[in-house]
Design an enzyme around this catalytic site. Structure first.
Site, PDB file in Angstrom:
ATOM      1  N   CYS A 113       0.622  -5.482   7.093  1.00  0.00           N
ATOM      2  CA  CYS A 113      -0.007  -4.380   7.682  1.00  0.00           C
ATOM      3  C   CYS A 113       0.447  -4.358   9.411  1.00  0.00           C
ATOM      4  CB  CYS A 113      -1.593  -4.243   7.751  1.00  0.00           C
ATOM      5  SG  CYS A 113      -2.193  -3.983   6.201  1.00  0.00           S
TER       6      CYS A 113
ATOM      7  N   CYS B   8       0.820  -1.292  -0.077  1.00  0.00           N
ATOM      8  CA  CYS B   8      -0.015   0.056  -0.056  1.00  0.00           C
ATOM      9  C   CYS B   8       0.921   1.288  -0.049  1.00  0.00           C
ATOM     10  CB  CYS B   8      -0.868  -0.020   1.114  1.00  0.00           C
ATOM     11  SG  CYS B   8       0.100   0.092   2.754  1.00  0.00           S
TER      12      CYS B   8
ATOM     13  N   ASP C  93       2.141   2.456   2.732  1.00  0.00           N
ATOM     14  CA  ASP C  93       2.136   3.156   4.002  1.00  0.00           C
ATOM     15  C   ASP C  93       3.549   3.210   4.608  1.00  0.00           C
ATOM     16  OD1 ASP C  93      -0.390   3.915   3.696  1.00  0.00           O
ATOM     17  OD2 ASP C  93      -1.201   2.477   5.040  1.00  0.00           O
TER      18      ASP C  93
ATOM     19  N   CYS D 287      -2.911   1.735   8.392  1.00  0.00           N
ATOM     20  CA  CYS D 287      -4.056   1.371   8.586  1.00  0.00           C
ATOM     21  C   CYS D 287      -4.626   1.154   9.895  1.00  0.00           C
ATOM     22  CB  CYS D 287      -4.580   0.286   7.482  1.00  0.00           C
ATOM     23  SG  CYS D 287      -3.807  -1.419   7.730  1.00  0.00           S
TER      24      CYS D 287
HETATM   25 FE1  FES Z   1      -1.205   0.099   4.489  1.00  0.00          FE
HETATM   26 FE2  FES Z   1      -2.290  -1.497   6.071  1.00  0.00          FE
HETATM   27  S1  FES Z   1      -3.205  -0.994   4.296  1.00  0.00           S
HETATM   28  S2  FES Z   1      -0.405  -0.685   6.328  1.00  0.00           S
END
Ligand code: FES
Length: 121
Positions: free
Chosen positions: A105, A35, A37, A60
């Site tokens: 995640c 993702c 992140d 998330c």
């Molecule tokens: Fe990005 Fe979980 S969707 S860390």
């Protein structure tokens, strides 16, 4: 089950150990390749013991809640003990099973923690 979901939401909305450690001795940044992140982990270690550890960045609910649940347990622990932690134990902190697609995640902060503690101050 609902109790665990509430716990996850609570840690997501009010993350413990969020921020950056002043005078950190160890630091690492990890990104979730799925993702994009990113989590930054900062740690202050004194005489082999974690005196403070915090996370910041974007993630998330699962990622943020796992970081919060994990890091609040680490203050006062020795680096040697924390290095023994296994991913399965970290996943267990959530209290509910999550699918393999969410493991990235949940383990993002843990991977950053491992990397941070592998570096010399
Ligand atoms: Fe990005 Fe979980 S969707 S860390």
């Amino acid at each position: 089950m609902d109790l665990y979901r509430e716990k996850i939401l609570d840690h997501y909305r009010n993350p413990r150990q969020y921020g950056k450690v002043a005078g950190a001795t160890h630091r690492a940044v990890r990104a979730n390749p799925v993702c994009g992140d990113e989590v930054t982990l900062t740690v202050r270690v004194r005489r082999g013991t974690i005196v403070d550890v915090r996370f910041s960045g974007r993630g998330c609910a699962i990622s943020t809640a796992t970081n919060s649940l994990l890091l609040e347990l680490l203050v006062g622990k020795t680096v040697a003990a924390v290095r023994q932690l296994q991913p399965a134990a970290v996943l267990k902190l959530l209290g509910v099973p999550i699918g393999p697609a969410r493991h990235h995640c949940a383990l993002l902060g843990f991977e950053a923690l491992r990397e941070a503690l592998a570096t010399k101050p």
